[in-house]
Design a protein around this motif. Structure first.
Motif, short mmCIF file in Angstrom:
data_model
loop_
_atom_site.label_atom_id
_atom_site.label_comp_id
_atom_site.label_asym_id
_atom_site.label_seq_id
_atom_site.Cartn_x
_atom_site.Cartn_y
_atom_site.Cartn_z
N GLU A 51 41.93 39.71 42.98
CA GLU A 51 41.96 41.06 43.35
C GLU A 51 41.02 41.79 42.01
OE1 GLU A 51 42.90 42.52 45.70
OE2 GLU A 51 43.95 40.75 46.62
N GLU A 52 41.11 41.38 40.85
CA GLU A 52 40.84 42.19 39.70
C GLU A 52 39.08 41.88 39.92
OE1 GLU A 52 42.56 40.90 35.94
OE2 GLU A 52 40.55 40.90 35.20
N ILE A 53 38.50 40.70 39.99
CA ILE A 53 37.20 40.32 40.28
C ILE A 53 36.62 41.11 41.47
CG2 ILE A 53 35.48 38.47 40.52
CD1 ILE A 53 37.32 36.59 39.26
N LYS A 54 37.41 41.13 42.51
CA LYS A 54 36.80 41.87 43.84
C LYS A 54 36.77 43.31 43.35
CE LYS A 54 38.65 41.07 47.76
NZ LYS A 54 38.90 40.93 49.20
N ALA A 55 37.72 43.70 42.57
CA ALA A 55 37.60 45.25 42.49
C ALA A 55 36.56 45.45 41.35
CB ALA A 55 38.98 45.73 41.90
N GLY A 56 36.60 44.60 40.37
CA GLY A 56 35.36 45.01 39.42
C GLY A 56 34.06 44.50 39.58
N HIS A 57 33.65 43.73 40.62
CA HIS A 57 32.43 43.32 40.96
C HIS A 57 32.40 42.99 42.31
CE1 HIS A 57 31.92 42.03 36.47
NE2 HIS A 57 32.95 41.71 36.68
N PRO A 58 32.09 44.28 43.05
CA PRO A 58 32.25 44.34 44.38
C PRO A 58 31.06 43.68 45.26
CG PRO A 58 31.82 46.46 43.52
CD PRO A 58 32.36 45.69 42.45
N ARG A 59 29.87 43.58 44.44
CA ARG A 59 28.85 42.61 44.87
C ARG A 59 29.15 41.22 45.00
NH1 ARG A 59 23.67 44.21 41.53
NH2 ARG A 59 25.54 44.58 39.98
#
Ligand code: ADP
Ligand code: MG
Length: 679
Positions: A492-500
């Motif tokens: 979740e954290e990676i998806k939120a922080g790095h949406p690309r």
């Protein structure tokens, strides 16, 4: 009391206790005496509170001088605090959730307390000590054994039962040859059995343990050597003529074999052409190119008119093998098949029909291939990939699909040779000790939590250049107490922080098909980042992945970290392994230093052994070795070495153990079903 008596003969053992003992594998008095203490508690002397070392269990005594009742208001629990005093100092005892204890410790009275002392803001504390009234029946001075238990049995009870049984120890007769007893200065079995439970001092423990360890390792070694010799005696295996050429296969490869591959291939070739069935372990670090050696062996076997099969631990890996086998062997005229449990039954039936008709030359697949109903026409070679994932039984079941086929097992777990000889005592061992040329070593870095932002920026840069990245998290559920970053949280954290970034998640609680779907998407390049728990540890091959981020790396063993790192550095691009350490600690630092300084799996395995011991690295079960009660293959390596010679000497003089009946019986008991050679 006799050794062979049932435990129900012991005073205080009724049906219920007998059933509990049964779950511990204890049926007879002899079994009970062989249920050995895990450790001991030294309660010989009282330690002054002031002088007690921190974090080591000690026995102290003191008078209760004050108490403060614990309370639990909504959500917050305050422990019961009891202050005791001896002539040297005060000690504060803490009891959580144990209101009844308040009544057991009376102000003004003296007790003994057994537990670990810690010093907290200058105060000496003990949490949940065991306690007894000073001088009462259970206030014991001596060395106390601590037994493995099962629910419903307490230490007190077990100690009592052992005391009742102790008399029978005198009956235990010497069963080892006199010369061995003298040469190795072994104490007698009755002395060992008595003193392992109720020692007076350390020397007695040492002598008793030495005898027990010696016995156990001797039985283990004798069994393993016996199996190995039994196989070697068989001279009716499949012969693959030496002269059959594999030159066309080699010429079609886009590379030349490494020295290591060449040497191991020659060893395998030698086995194939010998009438004694091959039974060989090929060890090679991740990426060392074991598959090519397997393919060579399969090709040659098929040329001699037989079929070959290769079993993999996961469906994804089986499919990967299927693809490479098709690529490498079909052009040479071989028929390649795949069998997995997820296939439609119609597909399966077709494969099974072609297999038994001999139309499939080479089959690969998962456990599905050891199921009943899978029949070969002429199975000549059986290969198990990532052997450490299978037990000896599965290996044997696969081999039983043919009539004494050649057996090859492959593993990337780099087991130090000394230990491999023991773990795989029934196998010959080959090691591919070279890596294909042109591999750039993976650059490894150690970072702390505070660098996480930068690390994921780096991941984004790599992905921008077309690469892919693995992120490994140790646990799946959020667990506050261990402060681990769970895979889901990370995802979740990676998806939120790095949406690309196109990020996917796999974890152990997913269904196999779900896992496979995500991994396939990653392998096909439809995902940039794969967040996972350790499930990706096994054999996935994505050469385009160049970054391996391992969170809370201190939670992993070195060998495991090494396996994980081996997932990258498989292609032409420079690869990186970033170890994120949750907290600074000397040990974590030391371990990570080893990872940063070498990429040699054998060096890492040796270090891992030193730091952790083998039990944690290879569960003996996983390797099909019998459970050991008391010995440790690494810590007792010296005893093991001398025992190995003894076992070899005994078997040389008495190959069927006809003279050494007691030893023979013990081997049979330890190996059970696995001793297949009618011992
Ligand atoms: P592992 O031992 O981990 O199973 P693989 O057999 O999967 O390793 O090989 C890893 C990669 O190295 C594969 O892509 C394979 O084609 C390649 N490879 C194998 N042998 C050589 C070699 N001698 N030279 C160059 N590349 C090789
Ligand atoms: Mg492999």
């Amino acid at each position: 009391m006799k050794l062979q008596d049932k435990v129900s003969q012991i005073k205080g053992v009724g049906g219920k206790r007998a059933a509990l003992l049964h779950t511990l594998g204890v049926e007879t008095v002899d079994d009970l005496l062989h249920l050995l203490p895990r450790r001991y508690e030294d309660r010989r002397a009282l330690c002054p509170i002031m002088a007690a070392p921190e974090d080591t269990p000690v026995l102290v005594s003191g008078k209760v001088i004050a108490k403060r009742q614990g309370i639990s208001t909504r959500g917050r629990k305050v422990p019961l605090r009891v202050v005791v005093q001896d002539s040297s100092a005060n000690l504060e005892l803490l009891f959580f959730n144990s209101r009844y204890i308040d009544g057991l410790l009376v102000t003004g009275q003296s007790y003994t307390f057994y537990g670990k002392i810690s010093i907290n803001a200058g105060r000496r504390q003990m949490v949940h000590p065991e306690f007894h009234h000073l001088g009462d029946r259970d206030d014991f001075r001596g060395i106390l054994p601590v037994y493995p238990l099962t629910e419903g049995l307490t230490q007190q009870m077990m100690r009592k039962l052992q005391r009742e049984a102790a008399g029978a120890a005198d009956e235990a007769a010497e069963w080892l040859p006199d010369s061995i007893v003298r040469q190795h200065k072994l104490c007698s079995p009755s002395y060992a059995l008595r003193n392992i439970h109720f020692p007076q001092d350390e020397r007695q423990i040492r002598e008793a343990r030495y005898r027990m360890i010696f016995e156990e390792l001797l039985v283990l070694q004798t069994g393993l050597l016996y199996i190995k010799r039994g196989r070697n005696r068989l001279e009716r295996g499949i012969v693959v003529p030496e002269k059959l050429s594999v030159q066309d296969f080699l010429s079609a490869l886009p590379f030349a074999l490494t020295d290591g591959q060449q040497r191991v291939w020659h060893e395998v070739e030698g086995d194939l052409s010998s009438p004694r069935p091959m039974n060989r372990l090929v060890q090679g670090d991740v990426g060392s190119g074991k598959t090519v050696v397997a393919e060579l062996a399969m090709y040659k076997t098929v040329k001699a008119g037989y079929q070959a099969v290769m079993m993999a631990p996961t469906e994804l890996l089986a499919k990967q093998h299927y693809a490479s086998l098709k690529r490498d062997l079909e052009p040479l005229g071989l028929e390649v098949g795949l069998l997995c449990s997820s296939m439609k039954s119609k597909e399966k039936e077709e494969v099974l029909a072609r297999l038994s008709a001999g139309q499939i030359d080479v089959l690969t697949g998962t456990h599905a291939i050891i199921q009943p109903g899978v029949e070969f026409k002429a199975l000549g070679l059986v290969i198990t990939d990532e052997q450490h994932r299978f037990g000896v039984n599965q290996r044997t079941m696969l081999a039983e699909k043919g009539d004494e086929p050649n057996v090859l097992v492959m593993t990337a777990t780099p087991i130090p040779r000394t230990l491999a000889v023991i773990l795989y005592g029934d196998l010959d061992i080959s090691v591919i000790d070279t890596m294909p040329k042109g591999r750039r070593p993976v650059r490894t870095f150690l970072r702390y939590d505070d660098a996480r932002g930068k690390i994921y920026d780096f991941v984004e840069t790599q992905v921008g250049q077309g690469r892919q990245c693995y992120v490994v998290a140790p646990l799946i559920e959020e667990s506050e107490s261990l402060d681990l970053r769970s895979a889901e949280e990370l995802y979740e954290e990676i998806k939120a922080g790095h949406p690309r970034l196109r990020t996917g998640l796999v974890h152990g609680n997913m269904k196999q098909e779900e896992k496979d779907a995500v991994m396939e998407a990653f392998a096909a390049g439809r995902l940039d980042v794969l967040v996972s728990t350790v499930v990706i540890e096994v054999g996935i091959d994505v050469p385009n992945a160049t970054v391996m981020v391992i969170e809370n790396c201190e939670r992993f063993g070195l060998a495991q970290l090494h396996q994980l790192r081996g997932r990258v550095g498989r292609g032409e691009h420079q690869s990186y392994c970033i170890l994120i350490c949750g907290h600074e600690s000397k040990l974590a630092e030391q371990r990570n230093q080893i990872m940063v300084s070498t990429d040699n799996g054998f060096v890492i395995a040796e270090e891992d052994l030193k730091l952790r011991g083998p039990g944690e690295i290879f569960g003996t079960r996983q390797h099909g070795l019998p459970e050991l009660d008391i010995s440790d293959l690494v810590r007792h390596a010296d005893i093991l070495a001398s025992v190995r010679t003894v076992a070899a000497e005994i078997l040389a003089a008495d190959p069927l153990l006809a003279e050494n009946k007691a030893l023979r019986q013990r081997v049979k008991k330890m190996f059970g079903e696995n001793i297949s050679l009618k011992l």
